[in-house]
Motif scaffolding. Structure first.
Motif, mmCIF file in Angstrom:
data_model
loop_
_atom_site.group_PDB
_atom_site.id
_atom_site.type_symbol
_atom_site.label_atom_id
_atom_site.label_comp_id
_atom_site.label_asym_id
_atom_site.label_seq_id
_atom_site.Cartn_x
_atom_site.Cartn_y
_atom_site.Cartn_z
ATOM 1 N N LEU A 16 44.074 27.152 -14.579
ATOM 2 C CA LEU A 16 43.877 28.602 -14.665
ATOM 3 C C LEU A 16 42.989 28.994 -15.845
ATOM 4 N N ALA A 17 42.828 28.076 -16.782
ATOM 5 C CA ALA A 17 42.127 28.420 -18.026
ATOM 6 C C ALA A 17 40.613 28.312 -17.889
ATOM 7 N N HIS A 18 40.109 28.800 -16.803
ATOM 8 C CA HIS A 18 38.664 28.822 -16.596
ATOM 9 C C HIS A 18 38.315 30.116 -15.872
ATOM 10 N N PRO A 19 37.331 30.860 -16.389
ATOM 11 C CA PRO A 19 37.024 32.184 -15.836
ATOM 12 C C PRO A 19 36.833 32.185 -14.325
ATOM 13 N N LEU A 22 40.184 31.384 -12.504
ATOM 14 C CA LEU A 22 41.142 32.479 -12.578
ATOM 15 C C LEU A 22 40.706 33.613 -11.658
ATOM 16 N N GLN A 23 39.406 33.854 -11.635
ATOM 17 C CA GLN A 23 38.882 34.898 -10.752
ATOM 18 C C GLN A 23 39.132 34.553 -9.290
ATOM 19 N N ILE A 26 42.711 35.242 -8.469
ATOM 20 C CA ILE A 26 42.976 36.679 -8.374
ATOM 21 C C ILE A 26 42.464 37.230 -7.044
#
Lengths: 112, 112
Positions: A16-19, A22-23, A26
DNA sequence: AAATCATATTCGAATATTCTTATATCAAAT
DNA sequence: ATTTGATATAAGAATATTCGAATATGATTT
């Protein structure tokens, strides 16, 4: 109760620790999407989206249902992911401890 | 409601996505500790512990109270961290979608 | 002020991650 | 069987992370 760290916690957090990832997650929470859908929404290349989806899949955060040539990706642990996002969204004030005495190292009066 | 990713979410997730750092945070939730305390508990070098604490501090996950030469570190957003850990601990079953139709791409009957 | 304890910082090598380019696979349509 | 659309994989360069070794800083004691 010793502090047990499960390896897959790290895997989940790393995933999850990557833009972009995570996008993706979402977006998938809003509804199942195929790779092309995601590619149209996010500014990354198709190959890169696919690579990120593989990472998320290995972390068992997403999975897909095959539909012809398409793969419809979805979040397979929505409670976990939504819970995490809700926590991040609820920015809480930081605690400030002015004075703390964390250990009795080097103290004459250190009991026990 | 567009999906807004805050940069600091990534910072927080990245900070936690490392075994040593997650372990540090878990130990600190049990009580404030100075660097030497942590060093005695975990198998990493003093320098390395200090480096990880800097990462956690930059992510505003921990802070410290100076006590003489010691720095007593504590989790400055315990609700957030405990919340995250609780979610990770409650391993939930994965959802399986056998059939999914994620988009109407390339379908004759695709309405709207 | 010198020594000591506690902690931080710097540097650099080892390692891991990320992304691009090119190509491969695989299902559906022609 | 060939083409096309959808997706995955491989290879490698660019970049970032990690950690050990050495050193520095800063507070306390002698």
């Amino acid at each position: 109760m010793t502090a047990i760290i499960e390896n897959y916690w790290i895997t989940i957090l790393k995933s999850l620790a990557h833009p972009t990832r995570l996008q993706i997650v979402i977006e998938l929470l809003n509804g199942t999407k195929c790779v092309t859908d995601i590619h149209e929404i996010l500014p990354s290349s198709q190959a890169n989206i696919s690579q990120h989806l593989t990472v998320l899949r290995n972390a068992r955060i997403v999975d897909f249902a095959q539909d012809g040539a398409q793969r419809c990706y979805y979040v397979c642990r929505p409670e976990l992911i939504e819970g995490l996002l809700n926590l991040l969204r609820n920015e809480q004030p930081e605690i400030v401890q002015k004075k703390a005495q964390c250990c009795l190292r080097n103290r004459e009066d250190g009991a026990e």
